[in-house]
Write an enzyme that holds these catalytic residues in place. Sequence first.
Site, PDB file in Angstrom:
ATOM      1  N   MET A 110       0.810  -1.208   0.000  1.00  0.00           N
ATOM      2  CA  MET A 110       0.000   0.000   0.000  1.00  0.00           C
ATOM      3  C   MET A 110       0.851   1.269   0.000  1.00  0.00           C
ATOM      4  SD  MET A 110      -2.829  -1.316  -0.354  1.00  0.00           S
ATOM      5  CE  MET A 110      -3.948   0.060  -0.156  1.00  0.00           C
ATOM      6  N   HIS A 137      -4.810  -5.514  -8.016  1.00  0.00           N
ATOM      7  CA  HIS A 137      -5.685  -4.366  -7.745  1.00  0.00           C
ATOM      8  C   HIS A 137      -7.144  -4.783  -7.840  1.00  0.00           C
ATOM      9  CE1 HIS A 137      -6.913  -0.285  -7.287  1.00  0.00           C
ATOM     10  NE2 HIS A 137      -7.497  -0.239  -8.467  1.00  0.00           N
ATOM     11  N   GLU A 206      -9.136 -12.845  -6.009  1.00  0.00           N
ATOM     12  CA  GLU A 206      -7.759 -12.330  -5.918  1.00  0.00           C
ATOM     13  C   GLU A 206      -6.769 -13.469  -5.691  1.00  0.00           C
ATOM     14  OE1 GLU A 206      -7.983  -9.538  -2.678  1.00  0.00           O
ATOM     15  OE2 GLU A 206      -8.048  -7.866  -4.083  1.00  0.00           O
TER      16      GLU A 206
HETATM   17  N1  LIG Z   1       4.065   3.280  -9.275  1.00  0.00           N
HETATM   18  C1  LIG Z   1       3.111   2.456  -8.786  1.00  0.00           C
HETATM   19  N2  LIG Z   1       3.086   2.188  -7.475  1.00  0.00           N
HETATM   20  C2  LIG Z   1       2.128   1.369  -6.995  1.00  0.00           C
HETATM   21  C3  LIG Z   1       1.136   0.838  -7.831  1.00  0.00           C
HETATM   22  C4  LIG Z   1       1.207   1.136  -9.225  1.00  0.00           C
HETATM   23  O1  LIG Z   1       0.381   0.663 -10.036  1.00  0.00           O
HETATM   24  N3  LIG Z   1       2.207   1.949  -9.660  1.00  0.00           N
HETATM   25  N4  LIG Z   1       0.095   0.077  -7.310  1.00  0.00           N
HETATM   26  C5  LIG Z   1      -0.090   0.270  -5.870  1.00  0.00           C
HETATM   27  C6  LIG Z   1      -1.108  -0.590  -5.223  1.00  0.00           C
HETATM   28  N5  LIG Z   1      -2.293   0.231  -5.072  1.00  0.00           N
HETATM   29  C7  LIG Z   1      -3.359  -0.142  -5.820  1.00  0.00           C
HETATM   30  O2  LIG Z   1      -3.375  -1.186  -6.491  1.00  0.00           O
HETATM   31  C8  LIG Z   1      -2.277   1.394  -4.267  1.00  0.00           C
HETATM   32  C9  LIG Z   1      -1.791   1.312  -2.976  1.00  0.00           C
HETATM   33  C10 LIG Z   1      -1.739   2.457  -2.177  1.00  0.00           C
HETATM   34  C11 LIG Z   1      -2.152   3.681  -2.663  1.00  0.00           C
HETATM   35  C12 LIG Z   1      -2.017   4.909  -1.808  1.00  0.00           C
HETATM   36  O3  LIG Z   1      -2.728   5.883  -1.976  1.00  0.00           O
HETATM   37  N6  LIG Z   1      -1.041   4.856  -0.888  1.00  0.00           N
HETATM   38  C13 LIG Z   1      -0.686   6.010  -0.034  1.00  0.00           C
HETATM   39  C14 LIG Z   1      -0.538   5.581   1.406  1.00  0.00           C
HETATM   40  C15 LIG Z   1      -1.757   4.823   1.858  1.00  0.00           C
HETATM   41  C16 LIG Z   1      -1.474   4.081   3.165  1.00  0.00           C
HETATM   42  O4  LIG Z   1      -0.311   4.073   3.619  1.00  0.00           O
HETATM   43  O5  LIG Z   1      -2.431   3.482   3.701  1.00  0.00           O
HETATM   44  C17 LIG Z   1       0.670   6.539  -0.477  1.00  0.00           C
HETATM   45  O6  LIG Z   1       1.470   5.731  -1.052  1.00  0.00           O
HETATM   46  O7  LIG Z   1       0.923   7.706  -0.166  1.00  0.00           O
HETATM   47  C18 LIG Z   1      -2.655   3.763  -3.954  1.00  0.00           C
HETATM   48  C19 LIG Z   1      -2.717   2.614  -4.767  1.00  0.00           C
HETATM   49  C20 LIG Z   1       1.201   0.110  -5.131  1.00  0.00           C
HETATM   50  N7  LIG Z   1       2.123   1.054  -5.674  1.00  0.00           N
HETATM   51  N1  GAR Z   2      -4.610  -0.940  -4.357  1.00  0.00           N
HETATM   52  C1  GAR Z   2      -4.038  -2.121  -3.795  1.00  0.00           C
HETATM   53  C2  GAR Z   2      -5.040  -2.829  -2.933  1.00  0.00           C
HETATM   54  O1  GAR Z   2      -6.057  -2.295  -2.549  1.00  0.00           O
HETATM   55  N2  GAR Z   2      -4.719  -4.078  -2.632  1.00  0.00           N
HETATM   56  C3  GAR Z   2      -5.589  -4.882  -1.810  1.00  0.00           C
HETATM   57  O2  GAR Z   2      -4.986  -5.123  -0.554  1.00  0.00           O
HETATM   58  C4  GAR Z   2      -5.501  -6.358  -0.068  1.00  0.00           C
HETATM   59  C5  GAR Z   2      -4.346  -7.122   0.475  1.00  0.00           C
HETATM   60  O3  GAR Z   2      -4.853  -8.207   1.195  1.00  0.00           O
HETATM   61  P1  GAR Z   2      -3.812  -9.285   1.811  1.00  0.00           P
HETATM   62  O4  GAR Z   2      -2.783  -8.501   2.587  1.00  0.00           O
HETATM   63  O5  GAR Z   2      -4.672 -10.164   2.648  1.00  0.00           O
HETATM   64  O6  GAR Z   2      -3.198 -10.003   0.633  1.00  0.00           O
HETATM   65  C6  GAR Z   2      -6.157  -7.083  -1.230  1.00  0.00           C
HETATM   66  O7  GAR Z   2      -7.543  -7.110  -1.084  1.00  0.00           O
HETATM   67  C7  GAR Z   2      -5.760  -6.244  -2.418  1.00  0.00           C
HETATM   68  O8  GAR Z   2      -6.744  -6.154  -3.418  1.00  0.00           O
END
Ligand SMILES: Nc1nc2c(c(=O)[nH]1)N[C@@H](CN(C=O)c1ccc(C(=O)N[C@@H](CCC(=O)O)C(=O)O)cc1)CN2
Ligand code: GAR
Length: 225
Positions: A110, A137, A206
């Site tokens: 995340m 995702h 997933e």
């Molecule tokens: N360059 C990329 N980085 C990441 C991607 C990607 O496609 N390109 N995917 C994400 C995973 N993700 C969604 O699939 C996702 C995870 C987290 C965030 C977000 O807003 N994170 C915040 C912090 C949130 C927290 O700490 O709870 C942040 O990074 O500031 C958006 C999308 C993984 N990285």
């Molecule tokens: N944007 C990224 C995102 O939302 N990812 C989500 O985090 C969870 C991780 O679960 P897990 O730690 O039990 O595998 C999953 O549900 C995945 O889709």
Amino acid sequence: MSSSDVASSGTEKRIVVLISGSGTNLQALIDACGTGSIPAAHIVLVFSNRKAAYGLERARNAQPPISTGYLALVTYLKANPGKTRIDYDIAVAKSVLEAKPDIVVLAGWMHILSAEFLEVLHEGSPRGRDLPILNLHPALPGAFDGANALGRAYNAFKAGEIKNTGVMVHRVVPEVDRGEPVVVREVEIKESDSLEDLEGRVHEIEHQIIVEATRQVLQQQSPAR
Ligand SMILES: Nc1nc2c(c(=O)[nH]1)N[C@@H](CN(C=O)c1ccc(C(=O)N[C@@H](CCC(=O)O)C(=O)O)cc1)CN2
Ligand SMILES: NCC(=O)N[C@@H]1O[C@H](COP(=O)([O-])[O-])[C@@H](O)[C@H]1O
């Protein structure tokens, strides 16, 4: 040749998994490695940005145990005054490179990764820009990019804006969730669904597609180096 011989001989593919939470998708990968689902591959490192991530415990409890790494952004910045989020990303990339991955899988990671993270990985890996970096995702391509995708999809369904949602595994590029999809599955939303009902249905899918996508990408890849 036994799987351990294969692993020690270095002919098995090396998987690095990045997590932030409970690690149920990591567990699906752990369970799949070395079976027909993901043959001739093993997870060599589980890395988290959160010390309390239960996925780290899953790695430690695996048989054989899987190496773990942890580095939180806040911890890093406090310990390295003047350093930035990009320096953190580079530090994470270097930790990942030390494990010599054939593939990197973000399984509930995340933290948005900078272009520098990708550059360090691609420049430092023998596979170069062919090093696959995948992300799981819980949305359809281009639908709900970013965090809380499932909650936003549920609210959109309740507002009559969408009829279903989905889950995908895609390649990671600097633009969040905009990389090329590798596996996509639509997920039905029922009128009677609570958010928890939908989450359960999505999570089940997933766990399937994170294994399917990893196997598919590894199968298409040149032999381990
Ligand atoms: N360059 C990329 N980085 C990441 C991607 C990607 O496609 N390109 N995917 C994400 C995973 N993700 C969604 O699939 C996702 C995870 C987290 C965030 C977000 O807003 N994170 C915040 C912090 C949130 C927290 O700490 O709870 C942040 O990074 O500031 C958006 C999308 C993984 N990285
Ligand atoms: N944007 C990224 C995102 O939302 N990812 C989500 O985090 C969870 C991780 O679960 P897990 O730690 O039990 O595998 C999953 O549900 C995945 O889709």
